[in-house]
Design an enzyme around this catalytic site. Structure first.
Site, PDB file in Angstrom:
ATOM      1  N   CYS A   1       0.855  -1.172   0.000  1.00  0.00           N
ATOM      2  CA  CYS A   1       0.000   0.000   0.000  1.00  0.00           C
ATOM      3  C   CYS A   1       0.904   1.240   0.000  1.00  0.00           C
ATOM      4  O   CYS A   1       1.907   1.287   0.703  1.00  0.00           O
ATOM      5  CB  CYS A   1      -0.935   0.098   1.191  1.00  0.00           C
TER       6      CYS A   1
ATOM      7  N   ARG B   1       3.920  -0.441  -4.876  1.00  0.00           N
ATOM      8  CA  ARG B   1       3.630  -1.005  -3.554  1.00  0.00           C
ATOM      9  C   ARG B   1       2.294  -1.742  -3.512  1.00  0.00           C
ATOM     10  O   ARG B   1       1.978  -2.392  -2.516  1.00  0.00           O
ATOM     11  CB  ARG B   1       3.595   0.115  -2.508  1.00  0.00           C
TER      12      ARG B   1
ATOM     13  N   TRP C   1      -2.811  -2.628  -1.631  1.00  0.00           N
ATOM     14  CA  TRP C   1      -2.548  -4.056  -1.762  1.00  0.00           C
ATOM     15  C   TRP C   1      -3.437  -4.697  -0.707  1.00  0.00           C
ATOM     16  O   TRP C   1      -3.218  -4.514   0.492  1.00  0.00           O
ATOM     17  CB  TRP C   1      -1.071  -4.361  -1.499  1.00  0.00           C
TER      18      TRP C   1
ATOM     19  N   ASN D   1      -1.532   2.163   5.549  1.00  0.00           N
ATOM     20  CA  ASN D   1      -0.679   1.073   5.080  1.00  0.00           C
ATOM     21  C   ASN D   1      -0.361   0.223   6.299  1.00  0.00           C
ATOM     22  O   ASN D   1       0.119   0.753   7.294  1.00  0.00           O
ATOM     23  CB  ASN D   1       0.597   1.686   4.472  1.00  0.00           C
ATOM     24  N   GLY D   2      -0.659  -1.074   6.244  1.00  0.00           N
ATOM     25  CA  GLY D   2      -0.372  -1.933   7.398  1.00  0.00           C
ATOM     26  C   GLY D   2      -1.589  -2.759   7.762  1.00  0.00           C
ATOM     27  O   GLY D   2      -2.528  -2.896   6.979  1.00  0.00           O
TER      28      GLY D   2
ATOM     29  N   GLU E   1      16.483 -18.645  -7.557  1.00  0.00           N
ATOM     30  CA  GLU E   1      16.155 -17.282  -7.978  1.00  0.00           C
ATOM     31  C   GLU E   1      15.530 -17.294  -9.386  1.00  0.00           C
ATOM     32  O   GLU E   1      14.550 -16.581  -9.652  1.00  0.00           O
ATOM     33  CB  GLU E   1      17.430 -16.419  -7.936  1.00  0.00           C
TER      34      GLU E   1
ATOM     35  N   LYS F   1      11.843 -15.868 -10.259  1.00  0.00           N
ATOM     36  CA  LYS F   1      11.612 -14.820 -11.272  1.00  0.00           C
ATOM     37  C   LYS F   1      10.548 -15.282 -12.261  1.00  0.00           C
ATOM     38  O   LYS F   1       9.647 -14.532 -12.600  1.00  0.00           O
ATOM     39  CB  LYS F   1      12.890 -14.526 -12.077  1.00  0.00           C
TER      40      LYS F   1
ATOM     41  N   GLU G   1       6.928 -15.509 -10.649  1.00  0.00           N
ATOM     42  CA  GLU G   1       6.248 -14.285 -10.224  1.00  0.00           C
ATOM     43  C   GLU G   1       5.783 -13.411 -11.386  1.00  0.00           C
ATOM     44  O   GLU G   1       4.790 -12.714 -11.250  1.00  0.00           O
ATOM     45  CB  GLU G   1       7.072 -13.490  -9.214  1.00  0.00           C
TER      46      GLU G   1
ATOM     47  N   HIS H   1      16.731 -37.643  -6.043  1.00  0.00           N
ATOM     48  CA  HIS H   1      16.011 -37.891  -4.789  1.00  0.00           C
ATOM     49  C   HIS H   1      14.557 -37.448  -4.884  1.00  0.00           C
ATOM     50  O   HIS H   1      13.914 -37.242  -3.863  1.00  0.00           O
ATOM     51  CB  HIS H   1      16.719 -37.185  -3.624  1.00  0.00           C
TER      52      HIS H   1
ATOM     53  N   LYS I   1       5.746  -4.575  -4.302  1.00  0.00           N
ATOM     54  CA  LYS I   1       7.203  -4.489  -4.218  1.00  0.00           C
ATOM     55  C   LYS I   1       7.716  -4.511  -2.791  1.00  0.00           C
ATOM     56  O   LYS I   1       8.712  -5.129  -2.478  1.00  0.00           O
ATOM     57  CB  LYS I   1       7.628  -3.193  -4.916  1.00  0.00           C
TER      58      LYS I   1
HETATM   59  C1  F6R Z   1      11.320 -11.145  -6.021  1.00  0.00           C
HETATM   60  C2  F6R Z   1      11.330 -10.089  -5.043  1.00  0.00           C
HETATM   61  C3  F6R Z   1      11.009 -10.422  -3.630  1.00  0.00           C
HETATM   62  C4  F6R Z   1      11.863  -9.573  -2.686  1.00  0.00           C
HETATM   63  C5  F6R Z   1      11.431  -9.799  -1.235  1.00  0.00           C
HETATM   64  C6  F6R Z   1      12.285  -9.027  -0.257  1.00  0.00           C
HETATM   65  O1  F6R Z   1      11.670 -10.698  -7.286  1.00  0.00           O
HETATM   66  O2  F6R Z   1      11.569  -8.955  -5.362  1.00  0.00           O
HETATM   67  O3  F6R Z   1      11.164 -11.765  -3.374  1.00  0.00           O
HETATM   68  O4  F6R Z   1      13.197  -9.918  -2.855  1.00  0.00           O
HETATM   69  O5  F6R Z   1      10.096  -9.392  -1.086  1.00  0.00           O
HETATM   70  O6  F6R Z   1      12.192  -7.659  -0.461  1.00  0.00           O
HETATM   71  P1  F6R Z   1      13.291  -6.680   0.094  1.00  0.00           P
HETATM   72  O7  F6R Z   1      14.561  -6.989  -0.605  1.00  0.00           O
HETATM   73  O8  F6R Z   1      12.772  -5.316  -0.208  1.00  0.00           O
HETATM   74  O9  F6R Z   1      13.400  -6.938   1.580  1.00  0.00           O
END
Ligand code: F6R
Length: 606
Positions: A2, A27, A74, A98-99, A478, A482, A485, A501, A601
């Site tokens: 948010c 956000r 969000w 926000n929260g 990773e 990627k 998501e 396994h 984000k």
């Molecule tokens: C994936 C991604 C998330 C962040 C995670 C931590 O692409 O961006 O998995 O890495 O939410 O966020 P930060 O780094 O802001 O603590």
């Protein structure tokens, strides 16, 4: 999660609020809304979906006023509908939040018994009714806000406007960030300094528990005990232009292409051009550190996992790593004199911050690797070694990840040199190899059309496996993250040695398996796994150097060649093709790359 913005000014405020929200849309983008004071009365416009829907609505139904608040949501409590969109209001106040208010049910019951009628399913509406109830009892807005805030449990950043009070905006933070912007004859509130970048570069960050009365020409900040306090005003280097997409179709692509530059910037603060480490003085001695603990979430935790390999291999220093949401409740014993490295792009991730506080309570020194210098995590740490990635707007982390890797490798080298675990010659070789990385990434980026071709095939898959060993195993996870998501294709990352396994049962002619297998000491082992997948009809995609591809001997569905480099720096290099693969697969599928469904984000709630 948010985004909130508040403006107390003298110009028409609606377009400024919408512009601020655009910078916060990363956000959350389930719904958006603004409220202003018009002739002393509160008026609002809200819309379900992305901010453009609200902007369109405002064209048909403009909102005047010079003071107002805005929100991009969000969803936590209640569906992403217009009724649940913020601001939430009564005839007396409007609130953006926000929260999460954890005790909202009790408060709502109490208020409903008093006759308050709720119009949404949200926890936030409780705040509006609670303050209104105190106002009805004859309190001033300041008194009503102060007493209400004390009754809220959970995490929040809020901005509140009051009917009949044309010059008063109130903001507060507990657990979620809130920045206060100083203008000329106008004042601002925002979830972060980015939101306020075009309006002002003079920013103060509220501390935990602070609340603030924001007038057009001043702000009065109170701490959690209502005492008036001063908070330092910082001059930020952020400009509105820094968060444009430039020539790129998406922020994510722009950020992938920025990597050579931002890795170079980050390295320039940590090493000299002639390959000597110039790390800041640590508030502890690496020689006596018994153990390092690394914490992060998502991509940041995968960067941390690479860091574990580096610390253990180069510095011979034992490392424990965990994801923050588990670590914070695990009650792990931590050794006296230990160091906890907290990795985060935003510096605001709620679980990571809570895990940091736990480590602190266990007497650990806290070293933060963060991208936002004034973030909560940065401020709570004993030392910050920043990533200089610049604002990362695309939800999928790219340049933050590779700059985190650059910092973690330099930290591991610093520890290794201090502990005598590495020869000066080897240290220089690794730093030299790090210096080559920006140019080598450029070479990978120039070849992006190979990845584009492959992405068309991957976009038809239902599931994808990623395999790697050693330093490349975290990258397999990773890569899978990627892909899932932003393209919504199910993917998993595995250590290649684990394949027999369990996951090998999944292999058939429909299953693409991406192997990250440079010609390093583990190449032969992974090459055997490649054979095993090929023998079962799986579609092998090999990401390796030219020699690795030539020596593989198995039938490959596709290969991507990456330049040869020192083994120690390979995670930075191999990150780029997996980012491009996820990006172009999402493009082929037509998903919203920068704002994938359900994600936000900055995860400021648990
Ligand atoms: C994936 C991604 C998330 C962040 C995670 C931590 O692409 O961006 O998995 O890495 O939410 O966020 P930060 O780094 O802001 O603590």
């Amino acid at each position: 999660m948010c985004g909130i913005v508040g403006i107390n000014g003298s110009r028409p405020v609606s377009p400024l609020l919408v512009d601020g929200l655009r910078r916060l849309e990363y956000r959350g983008y389930d719904s958006a809304g603004i409220a202003t004071l018009v002739g002393g009365q509160i008026d609002a416009r809200r819309a379900e979906g992305k901010l453009d829907r609200l902007a369109e609505k405002l064209v048909g139904e403009p909102l005047s006023g010079t003071m107002g608040i805005g929100h991009t949501r969000w969803a936590t409590h209640g569906k992403p509908t217009e009724a649940n969109a913020h601001p939430h209001r009564t005839d007396k106040v409007a609130v953006v939040h926000n929260g999460i208010i954890e005790n909202y049910r009790e408060l709502r019951n109490e208020l409903e018994k008093k006759g308050c009628v709720f119009a949404s399913e949200t926890d936030t509406e409780t705040i509006a009714h609670l303050i209104s109830d105190y106002l009805r009892q004859g309190m001033s807005p300041q008194e009503a806000a102060a007493i209400s805030l004390k009754r809220l449990e959970g995490a929040f950043a809020v901005a509140i406007i009051f009917a009949g009070h044309e010059d008063l905006l109130i903001g507060a933070r507990r657990g979620s960030p809130l920045a206060l912007g100083y203008g000329d004859g106008e004042m601002f509130l925002g979830s972060d300094a980015l939101a306020l970048a075009p309006l002002t570069n003079r920013i103060a960050y509220l501390e935990e528990g602070d609340w603030v009365e924001v007038y057009k020409d001043k702000a009065i900040i109170h701490d959690a005990g209502d005492k008036i306090v001063e908070r330092k005003i910082h001059i930020t280097a952020l400009s509105g232009a820094m968060i444009g997409k430039g020539q790129y179709r998406h922020f994510m692509l722009k950020e992938i292409f920025e990597q050579p530059a931002v890795i170079g910037d980050t390295l320039s603060t940590l090493v000299t051009p002639d390959d000597i480490l110039t790390m800041p003085q640590m508030p502890f001695d690496w020689k006596t550190v018994p153990r390092v603990t690394i914490i992060g979430c998502g991509t940041a935790s995968y960067a941390g996992l690479v860091g574990k390999y580096w610390f253990e291999q180069l510095a011979r220093l034992p490392v424990e790593i965990d994801i923050a949401s588990e670590f914070r409740y695990r009650e792990a014993p931590m050794p006296a004199g230990g160091v906890t490295i907290v990795v985060s792009q935003s510096g605001e991730t709620a679980d990571t911050l809570a895990a940091l506080n736990y480590a602190k309570s266990q007497g650990q020194k806290i070293l933060a690797v963060v991208n936002v210098p004034q973030s909560s995590i940065a401020r709570a740490s004993d030392i910050v070694v920043p990533t200089l990635a610049g604002p990362e707007i695309g939800v999928a982390s790219t340049k933050a990840y590779t700059t985190q890797l650059a910092v973690l490798l330099c930290l591991a080298l610093d520890a290794a040199q201090t502990r005598g675990g590495i020869t000066p010659q080897r240290s220089k070789e690794i730093i030299h190899a790090l210096h080559q990385i920006p140019a080598q990434i450029n070479a990978v980026l120039r070849d992006e059309h190979h990845v584009q071709e492959l992405a068309h095939h991957i976009s038809e898959a239902r599931d994808v496996l990623y395999m790697g060993r050693g330093l490349l195993f975290p990258l397999a996870m990773e890569g899978a993250l990627k892909l899932k998501e932003i393209s919504y294709i199910h993917a998993e990352g595995y250590p290649a040695g684990e394949m027999k396994h369990g996951p090998i049962a999944l292999i058939d002619e429909n299953m693409p398996v991406v192997f990250l297998a440079p010609s390093d000491n583990l190449y032969e082992k992974t090459a055997s796994n490649v054979q095993e997948v090929a023998a079962r009809g799986g579609k092998v995609i090999l990401i390796s150097d030219k020699m690795g591809i030539a020596n593989c001997g198995a039938k490959l569905f596709h290969s991507i060649a990456v330049p040869t480099a020192d083994n120690a720096v390979l995670p930075l290099l191999y990150a780029v093709p997996i980012q491009l693969l996820a990006y172009y697969t999402a493009i082929a599928k037509g998903t919203d790359v920068d704002m994938p469904r359900n994600l936000a984000k900055s995860v400021t709630v648990e």
